[in-house]
Design a protein around this motif. Sequence first.
Motif, mmCIF file in Angstrom:
data_model
loop_
_atom_site.group_PDB
_atom_site.id
_atom_site.type_symbol
_atom_site.label_atom_id
_atom_site.label_comp_id
_atom_site.label_asym_id
_atom_site.label_seq_id
_atom_site.Cartn_x
_atom_site.Cartn_y
_atom_site.Cartn_z
ATOM 1 N N GLU A 124 0.826 -1.208 0.000
ATOM 2 C CA GLU A 124 0.000 0.000 0.000
ATOM 3 C C GLU A 124 0.860 1.258 0.000
ATOM 4 O OE1 GLU A 124 -3.303 2.174 2.911
ATOM 5 O OE2 GLU A 124 -2.827 0.055 3.178
ATOM 6 N N ASP A 125 1.895 1.273 0.833
ATOM 7 C CA ASP A 125 2.772 2.444 0.887
ATOM 8 C C ASP A 125 3.618 2.570 -0.376
ATOM 9 O OD1 ASP A 125 1.801 3.187 3.347
ATOM 10 O OD2 ASP A 125 3.398 2.212 4.487
ATOM 11 N N LEU A 126 4.036 1.448 -0.941
ATOM 12 C CA LEU A 126 4.808 1.497 -2.175
ATOM 13 C C LEU A 126 4.009 2.123 -3.309
ATOM 14 C CD1 LEU A 126 6.597 -1.986 -2.086
ATOM 15 C CD2 LEU A 126 7.738 0.236 -2.141
ATOM 16 N N GLY A 127 2.697 1.966 -3.246
ATOM 17 C CA GLY A 127 1.840 2.513 -4.291
ATOM 18 C C GLY A 127 1.783 4.024 -4.314
ATOM 19 N N THR A 128 2.137 4.672 -3.207
ATOM 20 C CA THR A 128 2.066 6.132 -3.143
ATOM 21 C C THR A 128 3.317 6.799 -3.674
ATOM 22 O OG1 THR A 128 3.043 6.366 -0.925
ATOM 23 C CG2 THR A 128 0.675 5.897 -1.047
ATOM 24 N N GLY A 129 4.450 6.114 -3.593
ATOM 25 C CA GLY A 129 5.703 6.683 -4.068
ATOM 26 C C GLY A 129 6.354 7.645 -3.108
ATOM 27 N N ASP A 130 5.763 7.847 -1.904
ATOM 28 C CA ASP A 130 6.293 8.825 -0.950
ATOM 29 C C ASP A 130 7.154 8.201 0.136
ATOM 30 O OD1 ASP A 130 5.060 10.999 -2.174
ATOM 31 O OD2 ASP A 130 3.188 10.685 -1.077
ATOM 32 N N TRP A 131 7.366 6.886 0.086
ATOM 33 C CA TRP A 131 8.042 6.213 1.180
ATOM 34 C C TRP A 131 9.456 5.803 0.785
ATOM 35 C CZ3 TRP A 131 5.855 5.610 6.025
ATOM 36 C CH2 TRP A 131 4.526 6.031 6.120
ATOM 37 N N LEU A 132 10.391 6.059 1.706
ATOM 38 C CA LEU A 132 11.803 5.725 1.518
ATOM 39 C C LEU A 132 12.166 4.640 2.526
ATOM 40 C CD1 LEU A 132 14.306 6.731 -0.169
ATOM 41 C CD2 LEU A 132 14.913 8.086 1.855
ATOM 42 N N PHE A 133 12.714 3.528 2.027
ATOM 43 C CA PHE A 133 13.018 2.372 2.866
ATOM 44 C C PHE A 133 14.499 2.349 3.237
ATOM 45 C CE2 PHE A 133 9.092 1.401 0.861
ATOM 46 C CZ PHE A 133 8.414 0.485 1.651
ATOM 47 N N LEU A 518 10.094 5.640 5.733
ATOM 48 C CA LEU A 518 9.819 7.023 6.099
ATOM 49 C C LEU A 518 8.892 7.651 5.063
ATOM 50 C CD1 LEU A 518 10.772 9.578 7.881
ATOM 51 C CD2 LEU A 518 12.306 10.018 5.941
ATOM 52 N N ASP A 519 7.890 8.385 5.534
ATOM 53 C CA ASP A 519 7.019 9.176 4.662
ATOM 54 C C ASP A 519 7.759 10.471 4.332
ATOM 55 O OD1 ASP A 519 5.133 10.839 3.497
ATOM 56 O OD2 ASP A 519 3.521 10.305 4.879
ATOM 57 N N THR A 520 8.382 10.532 3.168
ATOM 58 C CA THR A 520 9.221 11.684 2.829
ATOM 59 C C THR A 520 8.406 12.941 2.568
ATOM 60 O OG1 THR A 520 9.256 10.984 0.498
ATOM 61 C CG2 THR A 520 11.074 10.256 1.904
ATOM 62 N N ASP A 521 7.177 12.791 2.130
ATOM 63 C CA ASP A 521 6.344 13.975 1.901
ATOM 64 C C ASP A 521 6.052 14.668 3.227
ATOM 65 O OD1 ASP A 521 4.666 15.641 0.070
ATOM 66 O OD2 ASP A 521 3.070 14.929 1.393
ATOM 67 N N PHE A 522 5.699 13.893 4.244
ATOM 68 C CA PHE A 522 5.462 14.487 5.560
ATOM 69 C C PHE A 522 6.769 15.005 6.151
ATOM 70 C CE2 PHE A 522 5.109 14.582 10.124
ATOM 71 C CZ PHE A 522 3.832 15.074 10.364
#
Length: 549
Positions: A124-133, A518-522
């Motif tokens: 689900e998070d991968l689908g947004t593109g805003d998460w850095l692992f 990490l949610d990079t957008d936030f």
Amino acid sequence: MAYKWSTKEQMTDLLCNLVSIPSITGSEAEIAFPRYVVEQLQALPYFQQHPEHLHAHPTGDGRYFVTALVKNKPETKDTIVLVSHFDVVDVEDYGNWKEFAFAPKKLSEMFRANKADMPADVQEDLGTGDWLFGRGTMDMKCGLALHMSLIEEACDGGFDGNLLLLTVPDEEVNSVGMKAAVPLLLEWAEKFDLSYKTVLNSEPMFTRYPGDRNAYIYNGSIGKVMPGFLCYGKETHVGEPLAGLNGNFMSSHITTMMELNTAFCERVENEVTPPPTNQILKSLKKDYSVQIPHRSVTLFNLFLYEWTMEEIVTGMRRLATMAAEQIKESYAANAERYAQLDSFTPTDINVNVYTYDELLKYAGETYGDERVERIRQDVLNNTTKQDERDVTINLVDELAILCKELSPMIVLFFAPPYYPAVCSRRNPLISSVVSDMIAYANEQHGVELKKQNYFGGISDLSYVGLQHPASTLTPLTTNMPLWNRGYSVPLEALERFDVPVLNLGPVGRDAHKWTERLDTDFAFVKLPNMLRVCIRKLFTEQTSVSSII
């Protein structure tokens, strides 16, 4: 001046550079990491003009913490400390991905390419593109990157007060870095004429339950102790088990009574500490033989908010006494049943309960302080590569062996680490700023922040002041065998360094897991602005709050 850490892309690159240094607690990279931070900050014109404001300080064990002070006006005293840690946990949990655990952009690309194989919430998070692992993206090199960005802005006069960046090692194990830093902060207060208003941490928001998607602002951090119970039974051959008392049998009773026992959950307002859980449970028998394991130990994680050490010791002793009675009754019932099967005359057993301090005093009075000290030194001199918990257990065990005439017995003790709980919920400045930030985050960013009194992930904020006087910690310190013998907390300095605390950090998921992200957008769009506003409010809010000088 042209900023180098102001945009989302710039801060993401800085974070990736920080993460690329594999600063696992206890590693060579953890020792080397401060050099990179210092080099980056040295490039700022302010620190070229004020080199005395930027230092890497030794912790005393080969590691270093970094302080970077921005004080644009000599007459300005009000100072906010930005605290972070740069050590991370190991990466064994990454399995086949281990090679890329410290390469966030590459790992994130690989996870996206293998999205179908990922857990559902990760997909689900991968689908947004805003998460850095990657290891450390969330916990907590993002916080350090944000603080470096704020320091850069402060160098250009972005705030009315002083900012002091503090980043430390060893938060994930024993907080050696933060404990070493507090005395230095007191020195710098005098050296640079500083008045500390707040210690602001940016640890990531931690979920309170599985699936929690709330965003939090914290005005405190949970505390913890590690109570242990050494069980000394009575040796015998396995062919005659009722002629002795098995230490594992004793420990199992205590563990069953203690594990997840909600009587040891503490409530403050609408928050409740997690129940205690076992960390170590083992026999102290070193080799196999047909002698029963008559010595064993069980050790627990116990979280706390506002309970005093006297209350904790009283509760632990009460549980040990109840366990002793339960052991006696269980043994008697089994012996009676066995007597009906064979010609056997049951004998009564009694299990004594002592604190470590009581056992130590008895040993000194009975065998002499010199002999006791020799035993303790022998243990301490043979601690090469031993964990502090193991050293503690060995100290209690050797003392119990010396005093075996007291057995069967249960000995209550405490092992490192000790994290004092800290909370500024009654501080008018923090209460006002928290309320303001909840409103601001909602109005300007659509973020619904919830106030939480205690950050639940354990943090270095624990070493910012003491909720109770140091004198009330005697029930802990006298029952911790390693206290001032390899482990300590600078209690006097903590009493002097009594500064309000606040934690406002990024949104992340799965700390200490291979799916840490990490949610990079936030983190790099919304949060930098929220932190700026928070700092300005801390400097300008008019409240009758005293600050340490």
